[in-house]
Design a protein around this motif. Structure first.
Motif, PDB file in Angstrom:
ATOM      1  N   THR A 271     -12.981   4.639  -4.732  1.00 24.26           N
ATOM      2  CA  THR A 271     -12.014   3.563  -4.947  1.00 24.26           C
ATOM      3  C   THR A 271     -12.361   2.849  -6.247  1.00 24.26           C
ATOM      4  O   THR A 271     -13.535   2.602  -6.528  1.00 24.26           O
TER       5      THR A 271
ATOM      6  N   VAL B  67       2.758   9.123  -9.967  1.00 26.58           N
ATOM      7  CA  VAL B  67       3.087   8.414  -8.736  1.00 26.58           C
ATOM      8  C   VAL B  67       4.450   8.932  -8.263  1.00 26.58           C
ATOM      9  O   VAL B  67       5.379   9.047  -9.059  1.00 26.58           O
TER      10      VAL B  67
ATOM     11  N   VAL C 202      -1.428   1.248 -13.212  1.00 28.73           N
ATOM     12  CA  VAL C 202      -0.494   2.350 -13.378  1.00 28.73           C
ATOM     13  C   VAL C 202       0.445   1.970 -14.513  1.00 28.73           C
ATOM     14  O   VAL C 202       0.663   0.783 -14.783  1.00 28.73           O
TER      15      VAL C 202
ATOM     16  N   LEU D 191      -0.919   7.323 -12.926  1.00 28.33           N
ATOM     17  CA  LEU D 191      -2.220   6.738 -12.610  1.00 28.33           C
ATOM     18  C   LEU D 191      -3.297   7.490 -13.376  1.00 28.33           C
ATOM     19  O   LEU D 191      -3.463   8.698 -13.176  1.00 28.33           O
TER      20      LEU D 191
ATOM     21  N   VAL E 278      -3.580  -2.112  -9.902  1.00 27.46           N
ATOM     22  CA  VAL E 278      -3.689  -1.469  -8.594  1.00 27.46           C
ATOM     23  C   VAL E 278      -5.156  -1.240  -8.236  1.00 27.46           C
ATOM     24  O   VAL E 278      -6.029  -1.221  -9.103  1.00 27.46           O
ATOM     25  N   ARG E 279      -5.400  -1.052  -6.956  1.00 25.33           N
ATOM     26  CA  ARG E 279      -6.674  -0.517  -6.476  1.00 25.33           C
ATOM     27  C   ARG E 279      -6.334   0.887  -5.980  1.00 25.33           C
ATOM     28  O   ARG E 279      -5.475   1.054  -5.110  1.00 25.33           O
ATOM     29  N   ALA E 280      -6.972   1.883  -6.565  1.00 26.22           N
ATOM     30  CA  ALA E 280      -6.679   3.272  -6.243  1.00 26.22           C
ATOM     31  C   ALA E 280      -7.827   3.874  -5.447  1.00 26.22           C
ATOM     32  O   ALA E 280      -8.995   3.583  -5.708  1.00 26.22           O
TER      33      ALA E 280
ATOM     34  N   THR F 187       0.857  -1.189   0.000  1.00 28.89           N
ATOM     35  CA  THR F 187       0.000   0.000   0.000  1.00 28.89           C
ATOM     36  C   THR F 187       0.888   1.232   0.000  1.00 28.89           C
ATOM     37  O   THR F 187       1.804   1.349   0.821  1.00 28.89           O
TER      38      THR F 187
ATOM     39  N   VAL G 156      -3.745  10.219  -2.797  1.00 29.14           N
ATOM     40  CA  VAL G 156      -3.940   8.916  -3.420  1.00 29.14           C
ATOM     41  C   VAL G 156      -3.446   7.810  -2.495  1.00 29.14           C
ATOM     42  O   VAL G 156      -2.385   7.930  -1.877  1.00 29.14           O
TER      43      VAL G 156
ATOM     44  N   LEU H  82      -2.663   3.780  -3.109  1.00 26.48           N
ATOM     45  CA  LEU H  82      -2.566   2.721  -4.120  1.00 26.48           C
ATOM     46  C   LEU H  82      -2.276   1.407  -3.421  1.00 26.48           C
ATOM     47  O   LEU H  82      -1.350   1.324  -2.614  1.00 26.48           O
TER      48      LEU H  82
END
Length: 97
Positions: A55, A24, A60, A71, A47-49, A3, A91, A93
């Motif tokens: 969310t 990023v 990326v 992103l 990724v989960r942003a 994370t 953010v 990630l």
């Protein structure tokens, strides 16, 4: 799962004016790069942003001109979070692979 947290300004891609991204941060990009993974299209990493209360799952992409990952931030996220070009985005990630 890794994370990463960072704040970056929203910018518009000159080649496709409808696309918006945040870059990023250097430390977060280095963390993503150091994990070996199978190659994916364009060097993308799943990724989960999270930005604010929104969310979503995306990828990326490495950007050689910036020397970091970028992103994409889709319109629904920008609208939900009230983000415009140049605004800072907080953010989170979660690297999924």
């Amino acid at each position: 799962m890794t994370t990463l947290r960072f704040t970056a300004d929203l910018w518009r891609w000159e080649a496709q004016s409808g696309w918006f991204f945040v870059t990023v941060g250097d430390d977060a990009s280095a963390s993503i790069r150091e994990v070996p993974r199978p190659p994916r299209g364009f060097g993308s990493v799943r990724v989960r942003a999270t930005v604010g209360g929104t969310t979503w799952t995306t990828s990326v992409f490495p950007d050689s001109t910036r020397g970091a990952y970028v992103l994409p931030v889709k319109k629904a996220v920008r609208r939900a979070e009230g983000l415009d070009e140049g605004d800072p985005a907080d953010v989170v990630l979660e690297v999924l692979e």
